[in-house]
Design an enzyme around this catalytic site. Structure first.
Site, PDB file in Angstrom:
ATOM      1  N   LEU A 194      26.770  36.012  37.415  1.00 17.79           N
ATOM      2  CA  LEU A 194      27.235  36.738  36.222  1.00 17.79           C
ATOM      3  C   LEU A 194      26.279  36.487  35.054  1.00 17.79           C
ATOM      4  O   LEU A 194      25.469  35.571  35.095  1.00 17.79           O
ATOM      5  CB  LEU A 194      28.642  36.270  35.839  1.00 17.79           C
ATOM      6  CG  LEU A 194      29.719  36.452  36.904  1.00 17.79           C
ATOM      7  CD1 LEU A 194      31.033  35.852  36.421  1.00 17.79           C
ATOM      8  CD2 LEU A 194      29.888  37.923  37.244  1.00 17.79           C
TER       9      LEU A 194
ATOM     10  N   ARG B 102      31.330  48.044  38.882  1.00 17.62           N
ATOM     11  CA  ARG B 102      32.499  47.259  38.514  1.00 17.62           C
ATOM     12  C   ARG B 102      32.772  46.127  39.500  1.00 17.62           C
ATOM     13  O   ARG B 102      33.900  45.791  39.761  1.00 17.62           O
ATOM     14  CB  ARG B 102      33.679  48.228  38.479  1.00 17.62           C
ATOM     15  CG  ARG B 102      34.843  47.822  37.673  1.00 17.62           C
ATOM     16  CD  ARG B 102      35.871  48.931  37.661  1.00 17.62           C
ATOM     17  NE  ARG B 102      36.397  49.262  38.972  1.00 17.62           N
ATOM     18  CZ  ARG B 102      37.462  50.044  39.160  1.00 17.62           C
ATOM     19  NH1 ARG B 102      38.074  50.578  38.136  1.00 17.62           N
ATOM     20  NH2 ARG B 102      37.900  50.302  40.365  1.00 17.62           N
ATOM     21  N   GLY B 103      31.743  45.564  40.093  1.00 12.22           N
ATOM     22  CA  GLY B 103      31.963  44.593  41.155  1.00 12.22           C
ATOM     23  C   GLY B 103      32.571  43.288  40.709  1.00 12.22           C
ATOM     24  O   GLY B 103      33.328  42.665  41.422  1.00 12.22           O
ATOM     25  N   CYS B 104      32.225  42.881  39.482  1.00 14.89           N
ATOM     26  CA  CYS B 104      32.573  41.511  39.128  1.00 14.89           C
ATOM     27  C   CYS B 104      33.813  41.430  38.268  1.00 14.89           C
ATOM     28  O   CYS B 104      33.847  41.906  37.155  1.00 14.89           O
ATOM     29  CB  CYS B 104      31.413  40.870  38.396  1.00 14.89           C
ATOM     30  SG  CYS B 104      30.441  42.044  37.483  1.00 14.89           S
ATOM     31  N   ILE B 105      34.862  40.840  38.815  1.00 22.02           N
ATOM     32  CA  ILE B 105      36.122  40.680  38.079  1.00 22.02           C
ATOM     33  C   ILE B 105      36.399  39.183  37.923  1.00 22.02           C
ATOM     34  O   ILE B 105      36.453  38.500  38.917  1.00 22.02           O
ATOM     35  CB  ILE B 105      37.296  41.329  38.841  1.00 22.02           C
ATOM     36  CG1 ILE B 105      36.996  42.771  39.211  1.00 22.02           C
ATOM     37  CG2 ILE B 105      38.563  41.204  38.042  1.00 22.02           C
ATOM     38  CD1 ILE B 105      36.832  43.727  38.088  1.00 22.02           C
TER      39      ILE B 105
END
Ligand SMILES: Cc1cc2nc3c(=O)[nH]c(=O)nc-3n(C[C@H](O)[C@H](O)[C@H](O)COP(=O)(O)OP(=O)(O)OC[C@H]3O[C@@H](n4cnc5c(N)ncnc54)[C@H](O)[C@@H]3O)c2cc1C
Lengths: 419, 105
Positions: A194, B102-105
């Protein structure tokens, strides 16, 4: 006529769905069968504590069969595939089960073999994960032998179960080495794909600040392409490297392999495309999905699974009654973040609203986005609630499945963009 | 959010540089968008990835992540990083005129 509901997976989501359904319907209205490949129900949040000797792997496991209410048929077998055309499930023991409604609750699996070198030389010697009971126990032994050097915590890629758990591991490692009096000898590094400590901006800033306070170095936008266990290096696709003496890696996650063997059911990662508000699958109207198996844009967490339960069971009922579905699941997520030294932080959010400061569930509740001893107690109490409240399918008194807004301070932040 | 002129057309970009409205994108903008990302020459492989991003977005409402691209685009992850060194999914999404995957939640 008696209808049959088949539930694939008897973990968090499968168990609470079966128990909630059993309360809604009598045996003469529906039959409920739950399929799981083994009889070991792991309280997965407990895995975080195992490497630090704060829990033992055998204490967080209970027999699956005993978590079900009377009148639920528990079948111990692996699932081979689902046939959507004939509304049936093929098991690896050779039997076939027909269904009127199918609930997919088969969670996520770790696929460490998808990262070059990860399960090669050094795996379970210098490179560990705490995401499985065996991994957590082996890591515990390695940590107790660790006298100093570079400890790296690496998330290979999202999605992962409980995205805050790797951060909690860093906070607890800081505490653990302080307790042992060797914190100055240990260099802690958190390596994430991230662009910050966490996905949501305000919580991300707060958590990055806490990493800095606890002297954990933060390496961002690192996409691990290879793990060199022998040489002690994480190597990113863009060529960057991070060296380690001990690596704690959260491997890639996928949906269960049988999803991939079931024509028309899953996506390229074997998660099941699902309507994020009704929890009905895109594959077929009589197939519903709960928990980590769904590709909805919510965290893969037990709290999400719990909040989904209410809407899912209501929608199975409406589907069977021929009524239109309830589209009210809002992505509600609620996580205690253990921060070491007997404190924890609480975050609460949904699809639209990012974690905000304030109090939960209303202005007199637990502090949000702030460390407190009360939150740490909350985290510890969650284990008992898990076995005695969440799995039996009870609601938490005073806590609805929709996200509460009463105690939050939105002035401190804007509603997050959904891009 | 800001307005940029690409291939002589005004488009809205968010503060990370992704298209706010994917309908404002046209294929004529690709080489200029690529140049902004430091890619001077677009090879067939670049085009393959950009087209794939765009069609996946139109079909599914979100662009694929790097991992999904590696599994489904016909280009391996290693090669994807050679094509888009600053991050395949993000950069290809910007060039394809679609929102951040929108892969990362
Ligand atoms: C280290 C760690 C820490 C966590 N901490 C937290 C936390 O603090 N708070 C929180 O809310 N959540 C936490 N979670 C996440 C939480 O445990 C999961 O989100 C939750 O258990 C998901 O429930 P599920 O029903 O979707 O999947 P699971 O509970 O994993 O159940 C899936 C079941 O399907 C079965 N299955 C799969 N494939 C097959 C097959 N082919 N045949 C037969 N059976 C099959 C499996 O055996 C399994 O029992 C944590 C997870 C981990 C790993």
């Amino acid at each position: 006529m008696v209808k049959r509901v088949v539930i694939l997976g008897g973990g968090t989501g499968g168990t609470l769905t079966a128990n909630r359904l059993r309360r809604v319907y009598s045996d003469t209205e529906i039959e409920i069968a739950v399929i799981d490949q083994d009889d070991c129900h792991v309280y997965q949040p407990g895995l975080l504590f195992v490497p630090f000797g704060l829990a033992h792997a055998e204490d967080i496991v209970r027999p699956r069969g005993r978590q079900f209410h009377h009148g639920i048929d528990y079948v111990k077998s692996a699932i081979d595939h689902v046939d959507l055309e004939t509304n049936s499930v093929q098991l690896t023991d050779g039997s076939t089960l027909g269904y009127d409604v199918l609930v997919i609750a088969s969670g996520a699996v770790l696929v460490p073999e998808e990262t070059d070198g990860l399960v090669g030389p050094g795996w379970m010697e210098k490179v560990f994960t705490f995401y499985s009971p065996e991994g957590a126990a082996a890591l515990g032994a390695a940590l107790s032998r660790f006298d100093g050097g570079r400890l790296v915590v690496n998330v290979v890629d999202m999605p992962i179960k409980c995205p805050v758990a790797p951060l909690e591991f860093c906070f607890l490692a800081d505490w653990y080495f302080c307790e042992r009096g060797i914190r100055d000898e240990v260099q802690l590094t958190y390596v994430t794909p991230l662009d910050g400590a966490f996905t949501k901006p305000i919580a991300s800033q707060r958590l990055a600040g806490m990493l800095a306070d606890k002297r954990v170095e933060l390496v961002t936008e690192f996409n691990t392409g290879e793990v060199d266990g022998k040489g002690g290096r994480l190597i990113a696709y863009d060529g960057r490297e991070v060296g380690f003496d001990l690596a704690v890696v959260i491997p890639l996650h996928s949906g269960a392999a049988y999803v991939g063997r079931s024509p028309g059911l899953g996506d390229s990662l074997n998660f099941v495309p699902t309507d994020e508000h009704t929890l009905q699958s895109h594959a077929a109207p009589n197939v519903f999905v709960i928990g980590d198996a769904a590709n909805v844009p919510a965290s893969k967490a037990g709290s999400v699974t719990h909040f989904e339960g209410e809407v899912l069971v209501e929608n199975v009922r409406r589907y069977l009654a021929g009524e239109s579905l309830d589209a009210s699941f809002d992505g509600h997520t609620n996580c205690f973040i253990e921060t070491g030294f007997h404190k924890a932080l609480l975050i609460d959010f949904d699809y639209e609203t990012e974690p905000l400061p304030g109090h939960y569930p209303s202005s007199v509740g637990l502090p949000l986005l702030a460390e407190s001893r009360l939150n740490h107690l909350g985290k510890l109490m969650f284990e008992s609630f898990y076995w005695h409240g969440l799995l039996p399918g009870r609601d938490i008194p005073g806590i609805s499945s929709a996200m509460p807004t009463a105690g939050k301070r939105p002035a401190a932040a804007n509603v997050s963009r959904k891009d | 959010m800001s307005t940029s002129t690409i291939a002589n057309i005004d488009v809205e970009l968010n503060n990370e540089g992704f298209f706010v409205d994917p309908d404002q994108w046209t294929v004529d903008m690709v080489s200029e968008l690529a140049l902004r990302e430091g890619i001077e020459e677009l090879t067939d492989a670049h085009w393959q990835v950009i087209r794939f991003m765009r069609s996946e977005y139109l079909a599914k409402g979100t662009g694929p992540t790097v991992r999904v691209l590696g599994k489904t685009s016909g280009v391996s992850i290693k090669e994807l990083y050679q094509l888009f060194p600053k991050g395949p999914a993000k950069v290809a999404a910007k060039i394809a005129g679609i929102p951040k995957p929108r892969g990362c939640i």
